[in-house]
Design an enzyme around this catalytic site. Structure first.
Site, PDB file in Angstrom:
ATOM      1  N   TRP A   1       0.667  -1.007   0.129  1.00 12.79           N
ATOM      2  CA  TRP A   1      -0.068   0.206  -0.061  1.00 12.79           C
ATOM      3  C   TRP A   1       0.891   1.271  -0.048  1.00 12.79           C
ATOM      4  O   TRP A   1       1.804   1.409   0.652  1.00 12.79           O
ATOM      5  CB  TRP A   1      -0.670  -0.017   1.414  1.00 12.79           C
ATOM      6  CG  TRP A   1      -1.657   1.293   1.417  1.00 12.79           C
ATOM      7  CD1 TRP A   1      -1.143   2.445   2.283  1.00 12.79           C
ATOM      8  CD2 TRP A   1      -2.768   1.737   1.007  1.00 12.79           C
ATOM      9  NE1 TRP A   1      -2.096   3.571   1.999  1.00 12.79           N
ATOM     10  CE2 TRP A   1      -3.081   2.983   1.587  1.00 12.79           C
ATOM     11  CE3 TRP A   1      -3.758   0.986   0.150  1.00 12.79           C
ATOM     12  CZ2 TRP A   1      -4.159   3.736   1.011  1.00 12.79           C
ATOM     13  CZ3 TRP A   1      -5.155   1.761  -0.120  1.00 12.79           C
ATOM     14  CH2 TRP A   1      -5.222   3.092   0.372  1.00 12.79           C
TER      15      TRP A   1
ATOM     16  N   ASP B   1      -0.179   9.109   0.308  1.00 13.03           N
ATOM     17  CA  ASP B   1       0.286  10.384   0.046  1.00 13.03           C
ATOM     18  C   ASP B   1       1.749  10.489  -0.289  1.00 13.03           C
ATOM     19  O   ASP B   1       2.512  10.095   0.306  1.00 13.03           O
ATOM     20  CB  ASP B   1      -0.039  11.433   1.363  1.00 13.03           C
ATOM     21  CG  ASP B   1      -1.247  11.315   1.922  1.00 13.03           C
ATOM     22  OD1 ASP B   1      -2.135  10.492   1.592  1.00 13.03           O
ATOM     23  OD2 ASP B   1      -1.400  11.935   3.212  1.00 13.03           O
TER      24      ASP B   1
ATOM     25  N   TRP C   1       2.889   9.887   9.737  1.00  9.46           N
ATOM     26  CA  TRP C   1       1.886  10.546   8.817  1.00  9.46           C
ATOM     27  C   TRP C   1       2.616  11.715   7.999  1.00  9.46           C
ATOM     28  O   TRP C   1       3.709  11.694   8.092  1.00  9.46           O
ATOM     29  CB  TRP C   1       0.778  10.996   9.490  1.00  9.46           C
ATOM     30  CG  TRP C   1      -0.044   9.695   9.786  1.00  9.46           C
ATOM     31  CD1 TRP C   1       0.300   8.332   9.569  1.00  9.46           C
ATOM     32  CD2 TRP C   1      -1.072   9.781  10.467  1.00  9.46           C
ATOM     33  NE1 TRP C   1      -0.897   7.544  10.230  1.00  9.46           N
ATOM     34  CE2 TRP C   1      -1.726   8.576  10.590  1.00  9.46           C
ATOM     35  CE3 TRP C   1      -2.210  10.736  10.921  1.00  9.46           C
ATOM     36  CZ2 TRP C   1      -2.896   8.230  11.237  1.00  9.46           C
ATOM     37  CZ3 TRP C   1      -3.505  10.332  11.432  1.00  9.46           C
ATOM     38  CH2 TRP C   1      -3.879   9.141  11.709  1.00  9.46           C
TER      39      TRP C   1
HETATM   40  N1  DQQ Z   1      -3.078  10.644   5.049  1.00 11.70           N
HETATM   41  C1  DQQ Z   1      -3.883  11.608   5.082  1.00 11.70           C
HETATM   42  C2  DQQ Z   1      -3.168  12.638   5.870  1.00 11.70           C
HETATM   43  C3  DQQ Z   1      -2.574  11.583   6.759  1.00 11.70           C
HETATM   44  C4  DQQ Z   1      -2.098  10.582   5.922  1.00 11.70           C
HETATM   45  C5  DQQ Z   1      -4.376  12.170   3.799  1.00 11.70           C
HETATM   46  C6  DQQ Z   1      -2.096   9.217   6.742  1.00 11.70           C
HETATM   47  O1  DQQ Z   1      -4.163  13.660   6.677  1.00 11.70           O
HETATM   48  O2  DQQ Z   1      -1.490  12.528   7.388  1.00 11.70           O
HETATM   49  O3  DQQ Z   1      -4.814  11.172   2.976  1.00 11.70           O
HETATM   50  O4  DQQ Z   1      -1.475   8.249   6.030  1.00 11.70           O
END
Ligand code: DQQ
Length: 663
Positions: A136, A139, A198
């Protein structure tokens, strides 16, 4: 020719009024009461089992929302037997952990699991879009250029093809096209990021130092901001990262929910006090999306500024905010460094990724460095209610300034439109978009232009040119281009004399058009649809249509819509098949033009030089390998179209491999 149109979106109309700050939540006293760093990974098994049991009980009651296909479905795990294979799909944990739902799977099983063969699944892997070797990805994070290398970090699950255990994957490139995979840059290994490393952004300081700010999900699933720096700045590959002893450097401030505080931006220098600013997305108790601004001098200590950078009512949580200047100078086609001061010839773009609908919205406006506020040029198309980077699958994007190419480059996370079950079978999920340069469209002044970075053109191999092809109403014209699964297409269309001239009463006014609510390329109108069919088989039983659709309004003026239709993209039914699109500005004297990148399971399109972009994920079962074809089509009933020029190149595969350490 069509007159200039405004880029009002087809869907997602909200109430735009700005509102003041909402009442405050109790103060968060997180810092100082956390235990010291611990080396612990969260259990992924127990939550999955618990979810599975719960959801089996609820299975008969569940109502699945498909909408645009992504996002809003309930989180549940599934276990599916197909073709003798039992596939266990872990429950998606995004919502539980305070980020978007990441899965499309539950909503898709109503169509019946398709019997995907290994050959079909293998074909879906792309050739020149960035993807990790397996598992997987979501972002893009912290893109930067350092000592001769472009660096791309990304949200990655080392353990499987579903969202979870989020770690920073890392790859480097000399040219933004060919990539070398490196070991993960950061893993969840402290109490403050044990539930996930993240999203975040890089800032390069004037002395060359790099600071990386990112969000950690703590052991209590609280969102905090963290600082890391290269452990060995002499390493151009930046393989080792040191998390700051001062982490967390920011915790949710009063009034902000503990799970509504994430994704710090690249910092910019405010010219009034020469101190740094960052912005972080959130929402308030009234469900307004907003961007907080912090001031810092050392990236360790931060002051929350009293004003918000911006707030828009009704838009919900803003994820992955991006904020950057663009040149409004008619002659300049260069990007601007993030710290470029506001002033004449400079506009600022504010982008928010809306957790509510999983789309990236931007606005163009003015940044006031004195107050640290941003004001949109046109409040009717404010952030979250107006323009989108892309009207298809494209989310959580991030841009950076490339000092070598003097350009701003943007990546977006392109999720899957198939089921989690299929993702588990194929062993991977998600792509990054093609890296796109971003400029202000100085002709309209009201939208951005996105275009694949020029290096993509180095992949062009055999090219074919077709010019002056007639496309009468009802026609389908095959284009003989050989293998058609890795393509770069540039098409220019002219609407010929048969079309009613603007102002003519011949055709009469038509109902407003909305790509997403339409019948797609099969729905015949007076002046559309017409365009191309890609990833089509000979019999057209599978096809993905990329098309224009003109509509005459009550005022006699034409508006132009640009759409991409995946309704007939595949015989399989365990897929989201949608028509995406929006209106596209077409100025007097302009032809209609589109560039399409086809790369196996992705079709990424750019209309009118990149004013409107659409990305679809498609999963044909027949139109694959040597059976994929390209056609022109005109399904309008009263419009003669000429394909003035169609250039189609087969694209080579990019070199995307593990870093060859032995070399
Ligand atoms: N993905 C979200 C963000 C976060 C991250 C957006 C977590 O807000 O930091 O897709 O995987």
């Amino acid at each position: 020719m069509t007159p200039a149109g405004s880029a009002i979106v087809d869907d997602g109309v909200h109430d735009a009024a700005q509102i003041a700050n909402a009442p405050l939540l109790p103060e968060t006293n997180l810092k100082g009461r956390r235990p010291p760093a611990r080396q612990r990974r969260p259990s992924t098994v127990l939550p999955a089992i618990a979810w599975t049991v719960l959801l089996l009980a609820l299975a008969g009651l569940a109502v699945y929302r498909q909408g645009h296909g992504d996002g809003q479905a309930a989180a549940l795990g599934d276990q599916v037997a197909s073709a003798g294979r039992v596939v266990e799909v872990a429950a998606s944990r995004g919502v539980v952990q305070g980020v978007s739902e990441k899965s499309t799977a539950p909503a898709l099983l109503g169509g019946g699991a398709y019997d995907w063969t290994n050959a079909m699944l293998a074909w879906q892997r792309t050739a020149f879009h960035f993807q990790p070797q397996k598992n997987w990805m979501n972002d893009p994070n912290g893109p930067l250029y350092y000592k001769g290398w472009y660096h791309l970090f990304y949200q990655w699950n080392p353990d499987g093809a579903v969202w979870g255990n989020i770690t920073w994957g890392h790859a480097v490139s000399r040219d933004l096209v060919h990539w070398l995979h490196l070991p993960p840059a950061m893993v969840p290994d402290h109490w403050y990021d044990i539930n996930g490393v993240w999203s975040g952004s890089a800032t390069q300081l004037p002395d060359g130092r790099i600071v990386m700010l990112y969000t950690g999900s703590t052991e209590d699933a609280v969102q905090v901001q963290l600082l890391a720096e290269p452990a060995d700045p002499s390493d151009p590959l930046l393989r080792r990262w040191a998390k700051s002893e001062s982490n967390p450097v920011l915790v949710p401030p009063p009034g902000i929910g503990l799970t509504d505080f994430r994704d710090p931006t690249t910092a910019w220098l405010n010219p009034t006090d020469r101190a740094w600013r960052i912005t972080i997305g959130s929402k308030n108790q009234e469900h307004a999306g907003l961007a907080l601004v912090y001031r810092t001098e050392d990236f360790l200590h931060y002051d929350l500024l009293p004003a918000l950078l911006h707030v828009v009512q009704g838009t919900g949580m803003w994820e992955c905010v991006d904020f950057y200047p663009v040149s409004a100078d008619l002659a300049a086609d260069v990007g601007l460094d993030t710290s470029t001061a506001p002033g004449p010839g400079v506009k600022h773009v504010l982008k928010a990724s809306l957790d509510d609908d999983r789309h990236d919205y931007y606005g163009i406006g003015t940044y006031d460095a004195g107050t640290d506020r941003w004001t949109p040029d046109d409040a009717a198309i404010d952030v979250g209610i107006g323009l989108r980077y892309d009207y298809g699958k494209f989310y959580a994007s991030k841009s950076f300034y490339d000092p070598v190419g003097r350009r701003r480059v943007l990546w977006g996370w392109i999720g899957e439109s198939d089921s989690e079950r299929a993702d588990v079978l194929k062993g991977w999920a998600s792509l990054q978009s093609i890296p796109r340069t971003v400029l202000l469209d100085t002709k309209t002044g009201s939208n951005l232009l996105q275009w694949p970075v020029v290096e993509v053109e180095n992949l062009r191999m055999r090219g074919k040119l077709f010019d002056g092809l007639d496309m009468p109403p009802g026609s389908v014209v095959p284009l003989d281009v050989g293998r058609a699964t890795q393509l770069d297409v540039e098409a220019v269309f002219q609407v010929q004399a048969g079309a009613p001239a603007a102002g003519s009463a011949a055709a009469g006014a038509e109902a407003p058009y909305n790509c997403s609510a339409s019948a797609g390329s099969a729905g015949r109108g007076l002046l559309g649809p017409f365009g191309l069919l890609v990833l089509a088989d000979d019999g057209l039983s599978e096809q993905t249509a990329v098309y224009f659709y003109l509509v005459r309004g009550a005022d006699g003026k034409l508006s132009t819509h640009f759409c991409q239709d995946a309704f007939r993209s595949s015989k399989a039914n365990d897929l989201v098949k949608a028509v995406y699109g929006s209106s596209v500005p077409v100025l007097d004297g302009e032809d209609l033009s589109v560039r399409i990148l086809v790369d196996h399971s992705i079709v990424e399109s750019f209309a009118q030089g990149g004013r409107t972009c659409i990305t679809s994920r498609v999963y044909p079962t027949k139109a694959i390998y040597d059976s994929a074809r390209v056609f022109l089509f005109n399904n309008a009933t009263n419009l003669n179209v000429t394909a003035k020029s169609i250039k189609i190149w087969e694209l080579n595969s990019a070199y995307i491999r593990p870093y060859p350490y032995s070399d």
